[in-house]
Write a protein that holds these residues in place. Structure first.
Motif, mmCIF file in Angstrom:
data_model
loop_
_atom_site.group_PDB
_atom_site.id
_atom_site.type_symbol
_atom_site.label_atom_id
_atom_site.label_comp_id
_atom_site.label_asym_id
_atom_site.label_seq_id
_atom_site.Cartn_x
_atom_site.Cartn_y
_atom_site.Cartn_z
ATOM 1 N N ALA A 130 0.842 -1.206 0.000
ATOM 2 C CA ALA A 130 0.000 0.000 0.000
ATOM 3 C C ALA A 130 0.871 1.248 0.000
ATOM 4 N N GLY A 131 1.148 1.764 -1.219
ATOM 5 C CA GLY A 131 1.962 2.974 -1.357
ATOM 6 C C GLY A 131 1.073 4.128 -1.787
ATOM 7 N N SER A 132 1.009 4.383 -3.092
ATOM 8 C CA SER A 132 0.105 5.439 -3.583
ATOM 9 C C SER A 132 -1.333 5.102 -3.196
ATOM 10 N N GLU A 360 10.337 14.067 -5.151
ATOM 11 C CA GLU A 360 9.341 13.797 -6.206
ATOM 12 C C GLU A 360 8.520 12.551 -5.884
ATOM 13 N N ILE A 361 8.921 11.836 -4.816
ATOM 14 C CA ILE A 361 8.304 10.529 -4.552
ATOM 15 C C ILE A 361 7.515 10.487 -3.242
ATOM 16 N N TYR A 362 8.163 10.934 -2.124
ATOM 17 C CA TYR A 362 7.439 10.668 -0.862
ATOM 18 C C TYR A 362 6.375 11.704 -0.530
ATOM 19 N N ARG A 370 -0.398 15.315 -9.365
ATOM 20 C CA ARG A 370 -1.159 15.759 -10.550
ATOM 21 C C ARG A 370 -2.620 15.325 -10.432
ATOM 22 N N LEU A 371 -2.840 14.142 -9.848
ATOM 23 C CA LEU A 371 -4.238 13.689 -9.632
ATOM 24 C C LEU A 371 -4.957 14.617 -8.653
ATOM 25 N N VAL A 372 -4.259 14.990 -7.564
ATOM 26 C CA VAL A 372 -4.877 15.867 -6.549
ATOM 27 C C VAL A 372 -5.193 17.238 -7.160
HETATM 28 C C1 FAD Z 1 12.995 7.529 1.762
HETATM 29 C C2 FAD Z 1 11.531 7.332 1.938
HETATM 30 C C3 FAD Z 1 10.908 7.837 3.057
HETATM 31 C C4 FAD Z 1 9.519 7.646 3.266
HETATM 32 N N1 FAD Z 1 8.936 8.069 4.426
HETATM 33 C C5 FAD Z 1 7.653 7.680 4.697
HETATM 34 C C6 FAD Z 1 7.068 7.915 5.985
HETATM 35 O O1 FAD Z 1 7.680 8.533 6.867
HETATM 36 N N2 FAD Z 1 5.822 7.436 6.230
HETATM 37 C C7 FAD Z 1 5.105 6.760 5.294
HETATM 38 O O2 FAD Z 1 3.990 6.354 5.592
HETATM 39 N N3 FAD Z 1 5.624 6.533 4.048
HETATM 40 C C8 FAD Z 1 6.866 6.965 3.735
HETATM 41 N N4 FAD Z 1 7.417 6.711 2.502
HETATM 42 C C9 FAD Z 1 6.611 6.055 1.490
HETATM 43 C C10 FAD Z 1 6.266 6.945 0.290
HETATM 44 O O3 FAD Z 1 5.299 7.908 0.662
HETATM 45 C C11 FAD Z 1 5.821 6.017 -0.853
HETATM 46 O O4 FAD Z 1 6.997 5.358 -1.293
HETATM 47 C C12 FAD Z 1 5.159 6.765 -1.976
HETATM 48 O O5 FAD Z 1 3.905 7.282 -1.580
HETATM 49 C C13 FAD Z 1 4.955 5.881 -3.220
HETATM 50 O O6 FAD Z 1 4.469 4.615 -2.898
HETATM 51 P P1 FAD Z 1 5.198 3.311 -3.497
HETATM 52 O O7 FAD Z 1 6.636 3.446 -3.191
HETATM 53 O O8 FAD Z 1 4.499 2.112 -3.029
HETATM 54 O O9 FAD Z 1 5.041 3.465 -5.071
HETATM 55 P P2 FAD Z 1 3.771 2.993 -5.936
HETATM 56 O O10 FAD Z 1 2.523 3.508 -5.362
HETATM 57 O O11 FAD Z 1 3.882 1.531 -6.198
HETATM 58 O O12 FAD Z 1 4.044 3.769 -7.308
HETATM 59 C C14 FAD Z 1 4.875 3.274 -8.358
HETATM 60 C C15 FAD Z 1 4.681 4.198 -9.569
HETATM 61 O O13 FAD Z 1 3.307 4.119 -10.035
HETATM 62 C C16 FAD Z 1 2.752 5.422 -10.055
HETATM 63 N N5 FAD Z 1 1.320 5.368 -9.715
HETATM 64 C C17 FAD Z 1 0.746 4.698 -8.689
HETATM 65 N N6 FAD Z 1 -0.580 4.909 -8.711
HETATM 66 C C18 FAD Z 1 -0.843 5.737 -9.743
HETATM 67 C C19 FAD Z 1 -2.014 6.334 -10.277
HETATM 68 N N7 FAD Z 1 -3.218 6.140 -9.745
HETATM 69 N N8 FAD Z 1 -1.905 7.139 -11.366
HETATM 70 C C20 FAD Z 1 -0.679 7.376 -11.929
HETATM 71 N N9 FAD Z 1 0.467 6.837 -11.462
HETATM 72 C C21 FAD Z 1 0.395 6.036 -10.406
HETATM 73 C C22 FAD Z 1 3.548 6.211 -9.018
HETATM 74 O O14 FAD Z 1 3.448 7.611 -9.217
HETATM 75 C C23 FAD Z 1 4.943 5.671 -9.243
HETATM 76 O O15 FAD Z 1 5.520 6.310 -10.347
HETATM 77 C C24 FAD Z 1 8.780 6.950 2.266
HETATM 78 C C25 FAD Z 1 9.412 6.462 1.120
HETATM 79 C C26 FAD Z 1 10.771 6.634 0.961
HETATM 80 C C27 FAD Z 1 11.433 6.049 -0.269
#
Ligand code: FAD
Length: 379
Positions: A130-132, A360-362, A370-372
């Motif tokens: 559970a990321g995005s 650009e990621i977290y 862009r969705l928001v």
């Molecule tokens: C160094 C670091 C520190 C962090 N700190 C925290 C923290 O303190 N607490 C916490 O809870 N989390 C934390 N995170 C997690 C971070 O918020 C997530 O890594 C981030 O939200 C992306 O989730 P994911 O890595 O699972 O990527 P994914 O969600 O798997 O995304 C992979 C790719 O698919 C794209 N994508 C996904 N869904 C869509 C969509 N609907 N439309 C278009 N594109 C999409 C994404 O943009 C990305 O390019 C951290 C991450 C890192 C690397």
């Protein structure tokens, strides 16, 4: 842009900037190379009031505003983006939700130690699956007697290895999906709560990024943060503020890239003159500065809207999108201006590029930003 700031905001920024330049700057490269968490620096920042800038003095905060917080995170990140995210995750993602959604007893119990930097906080939302799509999280919390019992794994958690207090999100009614998520406060040392794998990262290497494991971890019933099953909303509101913190971190990296490039381009001689005399270099500097100022204004606007109690989700997403891309752009150009020297570790600009990428990621990738933004436009 000083004309937009109050005297109090300028004083705070200058004080934090001086501290960052004198105390953090000289050790930043070494700390990230050795992956040393800046414990004593965080303590000193706490003593200066920086770990709880935007929160009332009655809870141990500095009683200032969010714009001041933005300026402080930028000033710190100018010298060390790792320290910048430590402060930002602690303040935006832990102090803020406890202040905003906590009971009076929770605020009195947790905020003074957090605002003074005596205890560090972490915010655990993300899971391996559970990321995005954070609404698909699997960690559960079941009420057993007068305790919530947590089970599940969080990963990628900033400050995870150092935090004494964690704000975590878990399913309390799994069948309700996002409407069945609740937020909890978990203290370090609670049986069943342990720190797992520490991540080896491209950048922000002086901050820790940890896995948190909950195995039949029983916490008091009173540690529910906010209303039952309202955790998803709490997470989204909290992330709006968090995104302004990350935008501020990105601004600091962009600023560092620009300042280092100005110094270097005036010093470096080629073809019998400083490279700053070449229009190619001047144009890169001009573009960097223009992007930085645009990003700064968007971040300032979002912070001001937060201070005024306005809705600012779209504006926070715009600030983070612009500032993070600006940080990467400026760091990349800074390396170009430094030529081959920019690519080697003797100069800080290679660190700036590695640190910039994560912005650009977290706290939501830029695709999610862009969705928001478009959701705000199309509603
Ligand atoms: C160094 C670091 C520190 C962090 N700190 C925290 C923290 O303190 N607490 C916490 O809870 N989390 C934390 N995170 C997690 C971070 O918020 C997530 O890594 C981030 O939200 C992306 O989730 P994911 O890595 O699972 O990527 P994914 O969600 O798997 O995304 C992979 C790719 O698919 C794209 N994508 C996904 N869904 C869509 C969509 N609907 N439309 C278009 N594109 C999409 C994404 O943009 C990305 O390019 C951290 C991450 C890192 C690397």
């Amino acid at each position: 842009m000083d004309y937009l700031l109050t005297d109090e905001q300028k004083m705070l920024r200058d004080m934090v900037s001086k501290f960052a330049k004198e105390e953090i700057g000289p050790v930043a490269t070494k700390m990230q190379a050795e992956e040393t968490f800046p414990e004593s620096i965080v303590q000193q920042l706490g003593e200066l009031g920086v770990m709880g800038i935007a929160y009332p003095e009655e809870y141990g905060g500095a009683g200032m505003d969010f714009v001041s917080y933005m300026l402080a995170v930028e000033a710190i990140s100018r010298y060390c983006a790792s320290t910048g995210v430590i402060v930002s995750a602690h303040s935006s993602l832990v102090v803020d939700p406890i202040f905003r959604f906590g009971t009076e007893a929770q605020k009195k119990k947790y905020l003074p130690d957090l605002c003074s930097g005596k205890k560090i906080g972490c915010h655990a939302l993300t899971e391996p699956g559970a990321g995005s799509d954070v609404g698909s999280l699997k960690t559960t919390a079941k009420l057993v007697g007068d305790k919530w019992v947590l089970n599940g794994t969080k990963h990628f958690i900033t400050n995870g290895a150092n935090a004494e207090i964690a704000v975590i999100f878990a399913l309390t009614e799994p069948e309700q999906k996002t409407r069945g998520i609740s937020a909890f406060i978990v203290e370090k040392g609670t049986p069943g709560f342990k720190i797992g794998k520490l991540e080896d990262k491209l950048g922000i290497r002086a901050s820790t990024t940890a896995e948190l494991i909950f195995e039949d971890c029983a916490i008091p019933k009173d540690n529910l943060l906010g209303e039952l099953n309202k955790g998803f909303k709490i997470a989204m509101i909290t992330l709006d503020g968090g995104r302004l913190g990350i935008a501020s971190q990105a601004l600091g990296i962009a600023k560092a890239s620009i300042e280092d490039s100005i110094v270097y381009s005036k010093e470096r001689q080629q073809f019998g003159q400083p490279i700053a005399n070449f229009q190619a270099i001047q144009w890169m500097l001009a573009e960097m500065e223009t992007e930085y100022e645009a990003a700064w204004l968007l971040t300032y606007r979002g912070s001001l809207m937060k201070d005024k109690g306005m809705k600012y989700s779209k504006e926070a997403a715009m600030a983070k999108l612009k500032a993070s891309e600006t940080a990467s752009f400026c760091a990349n150009k800074a390396i170009q201006i430094h030529g081959g020297y920019g690519y080697i570790k003797e100069f800080d600009v290679e660190r700036y590029l590695r640190d910039a990428k994560i912005t650009e990621i977290y706290e939501g990738t830029n695709e999610i930003m862009r969705l928001v933004i478009s959701a705000g436009m199309l509603k």
